[in-house]
Design an enzyme around this catalytic site. Structure first.
Site, PDB file in Angstrom:
ATOM      1  N   TRP A  62      50.337  10.556  -2.635  1.00  0.00           N
ATOM      2  CA  TRP A  62      49.764   9.745  -3.712  1.00  0.00           C
ATOM      3  C   TRP A  62      50.776   8.737  -4.202  1.00  0.00           C
ATOM      4  O   TRP A  62      51.969   8.820  -3.898  1.00  0.00           O
ATOM      5  CB  TRP A  62      49.177  10.617  -4.825  1.00  0.00           C
ATOM      6  N   HIS A  70      44.804  -8.709 -15.136  1.00  0.00           N
ATOM      7  CA  HIS A  70      44.259  -9.908 -14.490  1.00  0.00           C
ATOM      8  C   HIS A  70      44.904 -10.151 -13.124  1.00  0.00           C
ATOM      9  O   HIS A  70      45.110 -11.284 -12.707  1.00  0.00           O
ATOM     10  CB  HIS A  70      44.391 -11.108 -15.428  1.00  0.00           C
ATOM     11  N   HIS A  74      39.423  -9.695 -10.212  1.00  0.00           N
ATOM     12  CA  HIS A  74      39.356  -9.042 -11.522  1.00  0.00           C
ATOM     13  C   HIS A  74      38.273  -9.626 -12.419  1.00  0.00           C
ATOM     14  O   HIS A  74      37.751 -10.706 -12.173  1.00  0.00           O
ATOM     15  CB  HIS A  74      40.719  -9.062 -12.219  1.00  0.00           C
ATOM     16  N   ASP A  76      37.020 -10.582 -16.397  1.00  0.00           N
ATOM     17  CA  ASP A  76      37.512 -11.044 -17.705  1.00  0.00           C
ATOM     18  C   ASP A  76      36.509 -10.654 -18.786  1.00  0.00           C
ATOM     19  O   ASP A  76      35.316 -11.002 -18.703  1.00  0.00           O
ATOM     20  CB  ASP A  76      37.646 -12.564 -17.746  1.00  0.00           C
ATOM     21  N   HIS A  80      39.516 -11.354 -23.947  1.00  0.00           N
ATOM     22  CA  HIS A  80      40.655 -11.962 -23.248  1.00  0.00           C
ATOM     23  C   HIS A  80      41.071 -13.259 -23.935  1.00  0.00           C
ATOM     24  O   HIS A  80      42.245 -13.618 -23.921  1.00  0.00           O
ATOM     25  CB  HIS A  80      40.261 -12.229 -21.794  1.00  0.00           C
ATOM     26  N   HIS A 207      37.320 -20.255 -19.889  1.00  0.00           N
ATOM     27  CA  HIS A 207      37.744 -19.127 -20.722  1.00  0.00           C
ATOM     28  C   HIS A 207      37.284 -19.321 -22.170  1.00  0.00           C
ATOM     29  O   HIS A 207      36.731 -18.408 -22.787  1.00  0.00           O
ATOM     30  CB  HIS A 207      39.272 -18.986 -20.689  1.00  0.00           C
TER      31      HIS A 207
HETATM   32  C1  23J Z   1      45.989 -16.190 -19.269  1.00  0.00           C
HETATM   33  C2  23J Z   1      46.191 -17.499 -19.633  1.00  0.00           C
HETATM   34  C3  23J Z   1      45.546 -18.512 -18.982  1.00  0.00           C
HETATM   35  C4  23J Z   1      44.671 -18.193 -17.948  1.00  0.00           C
HETATM   36  C5  23J Z   1      44.458 -16.854 -17.552  1.00  0.00           C
HETATM   37  C6  23J Z   1      45.137 -15.884 -18.216  1.00  0.00           C
HETATM   38  C7  23J Z   1      43.529 -16.514 -16.440  1.00  0.00           C
HETATM   39  O1  23J Z   1      43.112 -17.319 -15.675  1.00  0.00           O
HETATM   40  C8  23J Z   1      42.998 -15.136 -16.291  1.00  0.00           C
HETATM   41  O2  23J Z   1      43.344 -14.413 -15.348  1.00  0.00           O
HETATM   42  O3  23J Z   1      42.147 -14.766 -17.085  1.00  0.00           O
HETATM   43  S1  23J Z   1      43.848 -19.496 -17.130  1.00  0.00           S
HETATM   44 MN    MN Z   2      41.463 -13.146 -15.832  1.00  0.00          MN
END
Ligand code: 23J
Ligand code: MN
Length: 265
Positions: A62, A70, A74, A76, A80, A207
């Protein structure tokens, strides 16, 4: 009384519905998003052997694993992003599991993305897609196909002196998808936003706008060239991380076989 799942079981058994894996392998070498140096950074996947049928565990093998939420293919969650911080049930462990199974449509941007690393999904492209395939159904996943998942090594992040260059949606495109009341939006690139997405208003519009509206994201998807524009079903349940902002996951699509008869199984 009939069981509506009987039809699905029969279709899976005779091959008239196929399972397509939309997931990249979790691998320390798979790229993760790189943010400007003043920000905290995303950890890659790591795996350490605990035992391998040896003195540390004679009958078992294991690993201990670690990663950012992320990392790799993955999910979101709304929390986030700052715009979604107060969304009810906005963490991965709180989301109603019915979200994780649902219809999916695919907007093919692969030709444009092959010509232009900064290719933009625009409302015009969405309108043209709907003229051909019908309105994007409410509560469906919308995936942006770019064939970016076929890139390897440095070409995936595609870093330049001014940051990463990869395709993504404009703010107006996301507004258009929200007007359809979609469930979520997914991409083959490292983020739901374009590499240069920080330069839009608002910055990182996928986002900001999706999560502010309580919608979900999927990133680093693969094999979108194996999905039809409409008619497939997505299965995408994130890990149940308490208070989690996202999670690596296995993403599967149920796809009607091209012949539709099962004879090709
Ligand atoms: C954190 C800051 C900016 C971004 C992201 C994460 C991602 O793309 C993510 O993986 O959610 S753009
Ligand atoms: Mn992400």
């Amino acid at each position: 009384m009939t069981n509506p799942l009987d039809g699905l079981a029969a279709a899976l058994a005779d091959g008239s519905v196929e399972i397509v894996d939309l997931t990249h392998t979790l691998d320390p070498d798979f790229p993760v998003i790189v943010l400007p140096p003043e920000f905290g950074q995303c950890a890659r996947f790591r795996m350490e052997e605990v035992s391998a049928y040896d003195g540390r565990g004679p009958a078992w093998k294991w690993h201990n694993i670690s990663m950012n939420e992320h990392t790799g293919t993955h999910f979101d969650a709304p929390i986030h992003w700052v715009s979604g911080r107060d969304v009810a049930n906005g963490a991965v462990d709180e989301i109603d599991p019915s979200v994780f199974v649902g219809p999916v449509v695919v907007i093919d941007c692969s030709e444009g993305a092959a010509r232009n690393d900064d290719f933009e999904l625009t409302p015009e492209i969405i309108v043209a897609w709907e003229a051909e395939h019908g309105s994007i159904p409410a509560d469906s996943w919308v995936l942006m196909r770019t064939d970016w998942s076929k890139r390897r090594g440095a070409d995936y992040l595609n870093m330049a002196d001014d940051g990463p260059h990869s395709p993504g949606p404009t703010p107006a495109a996301i507004e258009k998808l929200l007007a359809r009341n979609i469930r979520g939006f997914g991409t083959e690139t490292v983020g739901t936003d374009a590499g240069q997405g920080a330069h839009y208003v608002p910055p990182y519009p996928a986002h900001y706008l999706l999560h502010g509206a309580g919608k979900y994201g999927l990133q680093c998807l693969s094999n979108l060239d194996r999905l039809p524009p409409t008619g497939a079903m997505l299965i995408a349940p994130p890990l149940k991380i308490k208070g989690g902002t996202g999670s690596p996951l296995r993403v599967l699509a149920l796809v009607p076989a091209r012949t539709g008869s099962g004879e090709n199984a």
